[in-house]
Design an enzyme around this catalytic site. Structure first.
Site, PDB file in Angstrom:
ATOM      1  N   LEU A 151       0.811  -1.243  -0.060  1.00 19.95           N
ATOM      2  CA  LEU A 151      -0.036  -0.061   0.023  1.00 19.95           C
ATOM      3  C   LEU A 151       0.679   1.250   0.077  1.00 19.95           C
ATOM      4  O   LEU A 151       0.487   2.242  -0.680  1.00 19.95           O
ATOM      5  CB  LEU A 151      -0.786   0.033   1.170  1.00 19.95           C
ATOM      6  CG  LEU A 151      -1.975  -0.910   1.239  1.00 19.95           C
ATOM      7  CD1 LEU A 151      -2.708  -1.087   2.678  1.00 19.95           C
ATOM      8  CD2 LEU A 151      -3.041  -0.989   0.121  1.00 19.95           C
ATOM      9  N   GLY A 152       2.157   1.242   0.693  1.00 17.88           N
ATOM     10  CA  GLY A 152       2.728   2.245   0.682  1.00 17.88           C
ATOM     11  C   GLY A 152       4.021   2.188   1.325  1.00 17.88           C
ATOM     12  O   GLY A 152       4.064   1.119   2.227  1.00 17.88           O
ATOM     13  N   ASP A 153       5.082   3.202   1.433  1.00 17.39           N
ATOM     14  CA  ASP A 153       6.320   2.941   2.160  1.00 17.39           C
ATOM     15  C   ASP A 153       6.345   4.374   2.833  1.00 17.39           C
ATOM     16  O   ASP A 153       6.151   5.233   2.641  1.00 17.39           O
ATOM     17  CB  ASP A 153       7.479   2.941   1.159  1.00 17.39           C
ATOM     18  CG  ASP A 153       7.498   1.584   0.438  1.00 17.39           C
ATOM     19  OD1 ASP A 153       7.962   0.574   1.345  1.00 17.39           O
ATOM     20  OD2 ASP A 153       7.739   1.684  -0.780  1.00 17.39           O
ATOM     21  N   GLY A 154       6.901   4.196   4.162  1.00 14.56           N
ATOM     22  CA  GLY A 154       7.378   5.261   5.040  1.00 14.56           C
ATOM     23  C   GLY A 154       8.594   5.323   5.468  1.00 14.56           C
ATOM     24  O   GLY A 154       9.454   4.538   4.626  1.00 14.56           O
ATOM     25  N   GLY A 155       9.013   6.126   6.157  1.00 16.47           N
ATOM     26  CA  GLY A 155      10.473   6.177   6.616  1.00 16.47           C
ATOM     27  C   GLY A 155      10.919   5.010   7.436  1.00 16.47           C
ATOM     28  O   GLY A 155      12.196   4.951   7.480  1.00 16.47           O
ATOM     29  N   VAL A 185       3.674  -0.681   4.293  1.00 16.77           N
ATOM     30  CA  VAL A 185       2.401  -1.224   4.601  1.00 16.77           C
ATOM     31  C   VAL A 185       1.974  -2.012   3.503  1.00 16.77           C
ATOM     32  O   VAL A 185       1.956  -1.614   2.326  1.00 16.77           O
ATOM     33  CB  VAL A 185       1.289   0.100   4.716  1.00 16.77           C
ATOM     34  CG1 VAL A 185       0.388  -0.347   5.296  1.00 16.77           C
ATOM     35  CG2 VAL A 185       2.170   1.029   6.158  1.00 16.77           C
ATOM     36  N   LYS A 230       1.482  -3.167   8.721  1.00 14.28           N
ATOM     37  CA  LYS A 230       2.676  -2.239   8.897  1.00 14.28           C
ATOM     38  C   LYS A 230       4.137  -3.069   9.578  1.00 14.28           C
ATOM     39  O   LYS A 230       3.782  -3.743  10.273  1.00 14.28           O
ATOM     40  CB  LYS A 230       2.514  -1.035   9.722  1.00 14.28           C
ATOM     41  CG  LYS A 230       3.614  -0.113   9.775  1.00 14.28           C
ATOM     42  CD  LYS A 230       3.668   0.913  10.908  1.00 14.28           C
ATOM     43  CE  LYS A 230       2.759   2.139  10.728  1.00 14.28           C
ATOM     44  NZ  LYS A 230       2.661   3.033  11.692  1.00 14.28           N
ATOM     45  N   ASP A 267       3.314  14.085  14.302  1.00 10.77           N
ATOM     46  CA  ASP A 267       3.689  13.831  12.986  1.00 10.77           C
ATOM     47  C   ASP A 267       2.602  14.004  12.185  1.00 10.77           C
ATOM     48  O   ASP A 267       1.973  13.132  11.188  1.00 10.77           O
ATOM     49  CB  ASP A 267       4.238  12.408  12.675  1.00 10.77           C
ATOM     50  CG  ASP A 267       4.963  12.161  11.538  1.00 10.77           C
ATOM     51  OD1 ASP A 267       5.384  13.086  10.743  1.00 10.77           O
ATOM     52  OD2 ASP A 267       5.302  11.209  10.927  1.00 10.77           O
TER      53      ASP A 267
END
Length: 354
Positions: free
Chosen positions: A33-37, A41, A55, A153
């Site tokens: 679904l996506g990448d974070g720092g 996910v 996550k 955040d």
């Protein structure tokens, strides 16, 4: 491990690593679904049929365990319709640190404003104002619980939208609980460039007004459809907060607003956007004491929405909106520390200047 954190873990359903590996098809890249720092996910499906977001934290080191436990500790004690639901996690001693949340189908606000979903569905101004109100409502709840929670955040990547475009605020890995009768926490600055409170960055003092600053940046993203940081912009405008403050001081709000929102064609929309820009400007004051509390921001945004929806406003919008629409344009350039003249404080201490 902190006994309080152990207690939080006990209150949260603990999944086995194998169960979540199966749910995500062995963390298949097609389910990402996506990448974070600090994480990736994945979309997954549990054995009971629930669709979830899993996550997967990078690196099982002390800092990641701390963030992992922090998110569990905070979300296990909070219940609000505008906060993402934590379904469970793996043990902090598991081979990987995994957190399991409700799946929020429409992705992040950032994706819709200036990302991969930008062209799929244009968020209208009424939708954007509602998103702002629901986000402020979530933050007001966090700041009012005992002990209060500072998200630390707040950004459009952490504002999720469900199938009806209602808000779910996510990612509490950096959040902090504020002890009773304490006005701030002294801590090394953490957060995301473009959203980070400059006072917190300079003084290492985290307060609830740090979230207010970040929310001000989100408001300007909703108004402009521009990202908080964009290295392709002119050097003085890389940071959206700086760009917005400068343009408003010059009376150039119109140049900031996304042309698709109807700012030029609809007087009621023009007035509402102008008033929200004033709220955002107040949130971005460099002095935290000059920023309104998030509860007051919420009340003002709700009043703007209510006022804009009144039939008589729509009928007589042109005549009634002009004074307020000219408000920022007629303001002489001033310091970012100044206060917008027509702000009506809804706090217990009257501070209205007129």
């Amino acid at each position: 491990m902190d006994p309080e954190m152990d207690s939080a873990l006990l209150q949260t359903h603990v999944f086995s690593y194998a169960e979540l590996e199966e749910a995500t098809n062995k963390f298949d890249a097609s389910d990402k679904l996506g990448d974070g720092g600090f994480c990736t996910v994945y979309k997954g499906k549990l054995q009971d049929g629930r669709t979830v977001a899993v996550k997967r934290l990078y690196e099982n080191n002390y800092r990641r365990v701390e963030q992992f436990m922090n998110e569990i500790q905070i979300l296990s004690r909070l219940r609000h319709q505008r906060l993402v639901i934590l379904y469970g996690c793996t043990s902090h001693q598991s081979r990987e640190l995994l957190l399991v949340y409700e799946f929020v189908s429409n992705g992040t606000l950032a994706h819709h404003l200036h990302g991969s979903r930008e062209s799929q569905c244009i968020l209208t101004w009424p939708m954007r104002l509602r998103i702002a109100i629901e986000t402020a409502d979530a933050l007001a709840y966090l700041h009012a619980v005992n002990p209060p929670v500072i998200h630390r955040d707040v950004k459009t990547n952490n504002i999720l939208l469900d199938s009806n475009f209602h808000v779910k605020v996510a990612d509490f890995g950096l959040s902090r609980l504020i002890p009773k009768d304490v006005t701030h926490i002294s801590t090394a600055p953490q957060g995301t460039p473009g959203y980070l409170d400059p006072e917190y960055h300079q003084c290492f003092q985290l307060t609830d007004k740090s979230d207010v600053y970040s929310f001000g940046v989100v408001l300007f993203e909703l108004i402009t459809s521009k990202p908080a940081v964009d290295m392709t912009r002119n050097r003085s405008e890389i940071n959206l907060a700086n760009m917005a403050i400068t343009r408003i001081q010059r009376g150039e709000l119109e140049q900031l607003v996304d042309a698709a929102l109807g700012y030029q064609s609809d007087e009621v929309t023009r007035k509402m956007i102008t008033m929200v820009a004033e709220v955002a400007f107040r949130c971005l004051q460099s002095d935290g004491d000059m920023r309104p509390p998030i509860k007051e921001v919420l009340e003002v945004l709700q009043a703007i929405e209510s006022d804009g929806n009144r039939p008589e406003k729509k009928e007589h919008g042109v005549a009634e909106s002009r004074d307020d629409a000219e408000l920022l344009k007629n303001t002489e350039p001033f310091s970012p520390d100044s206060v917008m003249n027509r702000w009506t404080s809804r706090s217990t201490t009257p501070q209205a200047s007129e």
